[in-house]
Design an enzyme around this catalytic site. Structure first.
Site, PDB file in Angstrom:
ATOM      1  N   SER A  27       0.859  -1.259  -0.162  1.00 56.27           N
ATOM      2  CA  SER A  27      -0.214  -0.001   0.304  1.00 56.27           C
ATOM      3  C   SER A  27       1.279   1.281  -0.144  1.00 56.27           C
ATOM      4  CB  SER A  27      -0.976  -0.078   0.867  1.00 56.27           C
ATOM      5  OG  SER A  27      -1.623   1.397   1.901  1.00 56.27           O
ATOM      6  N   TYR A  72      -1.049  -0.312  10.462  1.00 55.70           N
ATOM      7  CA  TYR A  72      -1.338  -0.556   8.933  1.00 55.70           C
ATOM      8  C   TYR A  72      -0.227   0.024   8.034  1.00 55.70           C
ATOM      9  CZ  TYR A  72      -3.612  -0.468   4.153  1.00 55.70           C
ATOM     10  OH  TYR A  72      -3.877  -1.199   2.921  1.00 55.70           O
TER      11      TYR A  72
HETATM   12  N1  LIG Z   1      -8.519  -0.829  -1.979  1.00 54.14           N
HETATM   13  C1  LIG Z   1      -7.646  -0.026  -0.851  1.00 54.14           C
HETATM   14  O1  LIG Z   1      -8.258   1.166  -1.879  1.00 54.14           O
HETATM   15  C2  LIG Z   1      -6.835   0.101  -0.934  1.00 54.14           C
HETATM   16  C3  LIG Z   1      -5.082   0.562  -1.595  1.00 54.14           C
HETATM   17  C4  LIG Z   1      -4.080  -0.327  -1.016  1.00 54.14           C
HETATM   18  C5  LIG Z   1      -3.820  -1.105  -0.370  1.00 54.14           C
HETATM   19  N2  LIG Z   1      -5.089  -2.242  -0.176  1.00 54.14           N
HETATM   20  C6  LIG Z   1      -4.163  -3.094   0.173  1.00 54.14           C
HETATM   21  O2  LIG Z   1      -4.866  -3.997  -1.215  1.00 54.14           O
HETATM   22  C7  LIG Z   1      -5.395  -5.850  -0.442  1.00 54.14           C
HETATM   23  C8  LIG Z   1      -6.024  -6.199  -1.238  1.00 54.14           C
HETATM   24  O3  LIG Z   1      -7.455  -5.065  -0.645  1.00 54.14           O
HETATM   25  P1  LIG Z   1      -9.186  -4.975  -0.400  1.00 54.14           P
HETATM   26  O4  LIG Z   1      -9.476  -3.094  -1.259  1.00 54.14           O
HETATM   27  O5  LIG Z   1      -9.044  -5.988  -2.308  1.00 54.14           O
HETATM   28  O6  LIG Z   1      -9.225  -5.197   0.103  1.00 54.14           O
HETATM   29  P2  LIG Z   1     -11.029  -6.224   0.247  1.00 54.14           P
HETATM   30  O7  LIG Z   1     -12.682  -5.652  -0.465  1.00 54.14           O
HETATM   31  O8  LIG Z   1     -11.138  -5.863   1.595  1.00 54.14           O
HETATM   32  O9  LIG Z   1     -10.659  -8.532   0.111  1.00 54.14           O
HETATM   33  C9  LIG Z   1      -9.480  -8.145   1.808  1.00 54.14           C
HETATM   34  C10 LIG Z   1      -9.525 -10.252   1.084  1.00 54.14           C
HETATM   35  O10 LIG Z   1      -8.911 -10.037   2.288  1.00 54.14           O
HETATM   36  C11 LIG Z   1      -9.504 -11.290   3.385  1.00 54.14           C
HETATM   37  N3  LIG Z   1      -8.746 -11.655   4.561  1.00 54.14           N
HETATM   38  C12 LIG Z   1      -9.011 -10.816   5.651  1.00 54.14           C
HETATM   39  N4  LIG Z   1      -8.771 -11.293   6.580  1.00 54.14           N
HETATM   40  C13 LIG Z   1      -7.771 -12.948   5.513  1.00 54.14           C
HETATM   41  C14 LIG Z   1      -8.086 -13.531   6.351  1.00 54.14           C
HETATM   42  N5  LIG Z   1      -7.831 -14.060   8.036  1.00 54.14           N
HETATM   43  N6  LIG Z   1      -7.812 -14.567   6.425  1.00 54.14           N
HETATM   44  C15 LIG Z   1      -8.108 -14.870   4.631  1.00 54.14           C
HETATM   45  N7  LIG Z   1      -8.700 -13.485   4.145  1.00 54.14           N
HETATM   46  C16 LIG Z   1      -8.419 -12.533   4.868  1.00 54.14           C
HETATM   47  C17 LIG Z   1     -10.879 -10.902   2.748  1.00 54.14           C
HETATM   48  O11 LIG Z   1     -11.507 -11.996   2.529  1.00 54.14           O
HETATM   49  P3  LIG Z   1     -12.556 -12.629   3.996  1.00 54.14           P
HETATM   50  O12 LIG Z   1     -13.125 -12.035   4.795  1.00 54.14           O
HETATM   51  O13 LIG Z   1     -13.460 -13.995   2.890  1.00 54.14           O
HETATM   52  O14 LIG Z   1     -11.103 -13.783   4.901  1.00 54.14           O
HETATM   53  C18 LIG Z   1     -10.837 -10.569   1.132  1.00 54.14           C
HETATM   54  O15 LIG Z   1     -11.175 -11.534   0.449  1.00 54.14           O
HETATM   55  C19 LIG Z   1      -4.637  -5.540   1.174  1.00 54.14           C
HETATM   56  O16 LIG Z   1      -4.255  -6.259   0.881  1.00 54.14           O
HETATM   57  C20 LIG Z   1      -5.135  -3.789   0.844  1.00 54.14           C
HETATM   58  O17 LIG Z   1      -4.380  -3.765   2.247  1.00 54.14           O
HETATM   59  C21 LIG Z   1      -5.914  -1.845  -0.591  1.00 54.14           C
END
Ligand SMILES: NC(=O)c1ccc[n+]([C@@H]2O[C@H](COP(=O)([O-])OP(=O)(O)OC[C@H]3O[C@@H](n4cnc5c(N)ncnc54)[C@H](OP(=O)(O)O)[C@@H]3O)[C@@H](O)[C@H]2O)c1
Length: 257
Positions: free
Chosen positions: A132, A145
């Protein structure tokens, strides 16, 4: 294209957001893809859509994770599962700090420990870590985070040192704001409200843009290692400088925009 060299992939956090899009994209390139997450129903949906094989479980459970990947030969590992919780060190609670370390950092390290040796042996592999912009810039309020994402930045660099001499590549993809459900979860609000607050009217990258970045890195010729991709909205710029002047108990801020 290196896709012809790779046969299998494992994507954590495949039940939604970026993980879903990345798993679907790798599948469309002909790889056998395993998707890890806790939400069995969503993983089944993804399986019905494109054949991603569900591995249901919690990535912070190292024992379960070990059993889950036992015997799998994984060419492309995407450490994407992540959680974000608000809180400076003054306002964070114990659970939130631990959960972010467990999911964002510990699970990634454990999966690398479990799967990198096979890649080294086969002389073929690629690890993609979704970090991130929070790992590279400070914008306040999410201390654990920021810390876990900065740690995964370091892990990404260190992995290349550890894997030196074998055809194993490591890519860090560092996004800014991307349209997913993450902000609804961060603030524990309805997705529609999160949508209004964080996405409506903004020009925000989509999960397909992240899948494009992963495809670019994984699809590069095998002698090319794309080390890091920072992918931010054009209208999201980190930086700036604040200097405070104390007047009694107040802080008067000065600085550029
Ligand atoms: N969206 C943004 O603006 C943004 C920006 C920068 C970085 N990121 C990073 O990008 C990555 C993906 O984020 P996203 O935005 O796609 O988030 P999201 O839509 O909230 O999806 C998060 C995923 O992580 C899984 N997860 C969370 N806790 C878990 C656990 N204990 N065991 C297994 N799976 C788990 C969730 O699955 P379950 O709940 O089904 O387990 C879900 O599939 C993350 O690392 C996030 O920090 C996001």
């Amino acid at each position: 294209m290196a896709f012809t060299d790779y046969k299998t992939a494992l994507v954590t956090g495949a039940s939604g957001g970026m993980g879903w899009a990345i798993a679907e994209r790798l599948r469309s390139k002909g790889l056998t893809v395993y998707g890890v997450a806790r939400n069995e129903e969503k993983l089944k949906e993804l399986q019905d859509l494109c054949g991603v094989i569900p591995l249901v479980g919690d990535v912070s459970d190292t024992e379960a994770l070990t059993k889950m990947v036992e015997g799998l030969e994984i060419d492309v590992l995407v450490n994407n599962a992540g959680v974000s919780r608000p809180g400076s060190i003054l306002t964070s609670n114990a659970y939130d700090i631990d959960e972010q370390i467990d999911v964002n950092l510990r699970a990634g390290l454990q999966l690398c420990r479990l799967l990198l040796p096979g890649m080294m042996e086969r002389d073929r592999g690629h690890i993609v870590n979704i970090t991130s912009m929070a790992g590279h810039y400070e914008f306040g309020g999410h201390i654990a985070y920021h810390a876990t994402k900065a740690a995964m930045h370091t892990v990404s660099r260190q992995l290349r040192v550890d894997a030196f001499g074998r055809r194993v590549r490591v890519t860090e993809v560092s996004p800014g704001r991307v349209e997913t459900d993450i902000f609804a979860k961060v603030e524990k609000i309805d997705p529609a409200e999160a949508n209004r607050k964080y996405y409506e009217g903004f020009e925000i990258p989509q999960t397909s843009d992240i899948a494009d970045a992963v495809e670019y890195a994984v699809g590069a010729p095998q002698y090319v290692n794309i080390g890091m991709i920072e992918l931010l909205p054009t209208l999201q710029v980190p930086g700036g400088l604040r200097t405070g002047k104390r007047v009694g108990d107040d802080v008067i801020l000065t600085g550029n925009k």
